[in-house]
Design a protein around this motif. Structure first.
Motif, short mmCIF file in Angstrom:
data_model
loop_
_atom_site.label_atom_id
_atom_site.label_comp_id
_atom_site.label_asym_id
_atom_site.label_seq_id
_atom_site.Cartn_x
_atom_site.Cartn_y
_atom_site.Cartn_z
N SER A 1 13.14 -9.14 9.34
CA SER A 1 13.39 -10.28 8.94
C SER A 1 12.34 -11.24 9.82
N ALA A 2 12.03 -10.87 11.07
CA ALA A 2 11.24 -11.62 11.87
C ALA A 2 9.75 -11.48 11.92
N ILE A 3 9.43 -10.54 10.65
CA ILE A 3 7.99 -10.39 10.45
C ILE A 3 7.38 -11.11 9.15
N PRO A 4 7.03 -12.31 9.18
CA PRO A 4 6.69 -13.00 7.88
C PRO A 4 5.81 -12.32 6.95
N ALA A 5 5.03 -11.35 7.44
CA ALA A 5 4.04 -10.78 6.62
C ALA A 5 4.75 -10.02 5.64
N LEU A 6 5.92 -9.07 6.02
CA LEU A 6 6.46 -8.27 5.12
C LEU A 6 7.35 -8.96 4.19
N SER A 7 7.60 -10.46 4.05
CA SER A 7 8.12 -11.12 3.09
C SER A 7 7.01 -11.81 2.19
N THR B 1 13.56 -4.64 -6.71
CA THR B 1 12.38 -4.54 -6.48
C THR B 1 12.10 -4.04 -4.74
N TYR B 2 13.17 -3.41 -4.30
CA TYR B 2 12.84 -2.93 -3.05
C TYR B 2 11.69 -2.13 -2.66
N PRO B 3 11.42 -1.16 -3.72
CA PRO B 3 10.46 -0.47 -3.68
C PRO B 3 8.97 -1.05 -3.18
N ILE B 4 8.79 -2.18 -3.92
CA ILE B 4 7.85 -3.26 -3.66
C ILE B 4 7.64 -3.70 -2.20
N SER B 5 8.92 -3.99 -1.63
CA SER B 5 9.31 -4.45 -0.37
C SER B 5 8.87 -3.39 0.64
N GLN B 6 9.25 -2.36 0.12
CA GLN B 6 8.91 -1.11 1.33
C GLN B 6 7.68 -0.85 1.32
N ALA B 7 6.98 -1.08 -0.01
CA ALA B 7 5.46 -0.80 0.09
C ALA B 7 4.76 -1.54 1.00
N ALA B 8 5.15 -2.84 0.98
CA ALA B 8 4.70 -3.93 2.00
C ALA B 8 4.95 -3.60 3.51
N ASP B 9 6.09 -3.07 3.39
CA ASP B 9 6.21 -2.42 5.14
C ASP B 9 5.11 -1.53 5.59
N ILE B 10 5.04 -0.39 4.69
CA ILE B 10 4.10 0.71 4.89
C ILE B 10 2.68 0.31 5.04
N THR B 11 2.23 -0.87 3.95
CA THR B 11 0.83 -1.01 4.03
C THR B 11 0.50 -1.97 5.28
N ALA B 12 1.56 -2.75 5.41
CA ALA B 12 1.37 -3.97 6.40
C ALA B 12 0.91 -3.41 7.71
N PHE B 13 1.54 -2.25 8.11
CA PHE B 13 1.23 -1.61 9.29
C PHE B 13 0.16 -0.62 9.28
N ILE C 1 10.40 10.09 -1.31
CA ILE C 1 9.11 10.08 -1.85
C ILE C 1 8.50 9.45 -3.04
N PRO C 2 9.53 9.02 -3.98
CA PRO C 2 9.08 7.99 -5.05
C PRO C 2 8.63 6.71 -4.33
N MET C 3 9.23 6.51 -3.27
CA MET C 3 8.82 5.12 -2.70
C MET C 3 7.26 5.10 -2.05
N LEU C 4 7.04 6.29 -1.90
CA LEU C 4 5.71 6.41 -1.32
C LEU C 4 4.61 6.49 -2.36
N GLU C 5 5.06 7.04 -3.38
CA GLU C 5 4.05 7.29 -4.50
C GLU C 5 3.85 5.72 -5.03
N GLN C 6 4.92 5.04 -5.29
CA GLN C 6 4.80 3.60 -5.62
C GLN C 6 3.80 2.85 -4.74
N THR C 7 4.09 3.24 -3.42
CA THR C 7 3.23 2.41 -2.27
C THR C 7 1.77 2.85 -2.83
N ASN C 8 1.45 4.13 -2.85
CA ASN C 8 0.03 4.60 -2.97
C ASN C 8 -0.56 4.02 -4.25
#
Ligand code: TRP
Length: 351
Positions: A94-100, A140-152, A164-171
């Motif tokens: 929550s302290a990292i605006p880009a993730l939102s 929609t949390y898989p989208i938020s998790q995709a943001a976490d992964i890609t942001a970093f 694993i489905p979260m990572l597939e969604q991310t990719n």
């Protein structure tokens, strides 16, 4: 070590991201499943551990205080087991605006149909008995998790099978963004799967979990550890001490396999148990000694850390600042590539 227990070898330019929802104290299942691997991995690659408070809110929207109350406990758990803030960035979601902000861009590229087919989300919805009452944020949390992964710009994500489905969604999102912008803006990630079997609950359930009441938390007091061990599931057919006993599925032995430092002693115990003559009281006493020895220093460090909230906050602040800078780079790149950087980066400072 990393070669043997993982599905993929580490590459020199790998960047690691993992996360935890701060919904309770971490336990022995976390210790073997994710904490010890992080302590090892931090020696090899840049690593960020995200305390995913926003994701925790997706099914705890009605009790934000519970989530907030667990944040520093999780930081203390991390430090107590040896995650080193000098090597690992520990950051608060929550302290990292880009993730939102990133999910606002990504969510236009993901369909309701696609999210509904995500097997992890599907089974979680079923488990929690949600249908009409499903929070949009949870869906929609898989989208938020995709943001976490890609942001970093993470390339390697240590997770359990269920993620694993979260990572597939991310990719998929990575490929969409790259094809829309015509640039290699984002990098696909791969899962880092451990071949270590999951630690079962004390009652023999497939998974240790606080909600199931079958967990031994890292901060558990000695008498609690002892009680948990005494009530452990063993072999129901092993009635008399002299009866031959079964080791497979016997939680005491599963734990001895994982935690006893002397493997040959465990082998001897198993042979003795199988032939008969070794009682559950004895095996439980041995396991209790092993767990007390393992958890006492962790508990003491944890208590000491929790008595200095200022230090824990500093650790989190420092990590979150670093994370803000890193993730903002990704966000600005995407905005620029979309042509939505007309105003540059507005500063909130007064002129
Ligand atoms: N979904 C993960 C869990 O429930 C937590 C998490 C949030 C995460 N963001 C992440 C894991 C990014 C890996 C990468 O445990």
């Amino acid at each position: 070590m990393t070669q043997k227990i993982y599905n993929t070898a580490l590459k020199s330019n790998d960047r690691i991201l993992t996360g935890d929802r701060p919904t309770g104290p971490l336990h022995l299942g976390h210790l073997v499943g994710s904490l010890q691997p992080r302590v090892e991995l931090q020696r090899h690659c840049p690593q960020t551990v995200l305390i995913a408070d926003l994701q925790a809110l997706t099914d705890n929207g009605h009790q934000p205080q519970m989530v907030a109350d667990n944040v520093l406990n999780v930081v203390a758990d991390y430090l107590a087991v040896g995650i080193d803030p000098g090597r690992t960035t520990i950051a608060l979601q929550s302290a990292i605006p880009a993730l939102s902000e990133l999910p606002m861009y990504y969510s236009n590229l993901v369909t309701v149909g696609r999210l509904s087919r995500n097997p992890t989300v599907k089974s979680e919805i079923r488990q929690k008995g949600l249908s009409e009452s499903l929070p949009v944020g949870f869906f929609t949390y898989p989208i938020s998790q995709a943001a976490d992964i890609t942001a970093f710009q993470a390339t390697l994500v240590p997770v359990g099978e269920d993620q694993i489905p979260m990572l597939e969604q991310t990719n998929e999102i990575v490929r969409r963004i790259n094809s829309i912008t015509g640039e290699e803006l984002l990098t696909e990630c791969r899962p880092l799967l451990s071949h270590m079997p999951r630690l079962p609950g004390t009652g023999g359930q497939a998974k240790m979990s606080k909600t199931l009441g079958n967990a031994i938390s890292l901060g558990a007091k000695p008498d609690l550890i002892q009680k948990a061990v005494e009530s452990m599931y063993t072999d129901p057919g092993h009635v008399q001490v002299n009866d031959p006993g079964q080791v497979e599925g016997n939680v005491v032995f599963t734990y001895l396999d994982v935690f006893h430092p002397d493997k040959s002693e465990v082998d001897e115990l198993k042979a003795h148990y199988r032939r008969g003559g070794l009682g559950d009281r004895k095996t439980k006493r041995i396991l209790n000694d092993v767990l007390q020895e393992l958890l006492t220093p962790i508990r003491e460090r944890r208590e000491q850390l929790l008595s200095d909230r200022t230090y824990l906050i500093e650790v989190l602040q420092e990590g979150s600042m670093r994370a803000r800078i890193e993730t903002n780079i990704t966000l600005q790149r995407i905005k620029a590539s979309f042509g939505l950087d007309l105003l540059g980066e507005l500063q909130l400072t007064q002129h």
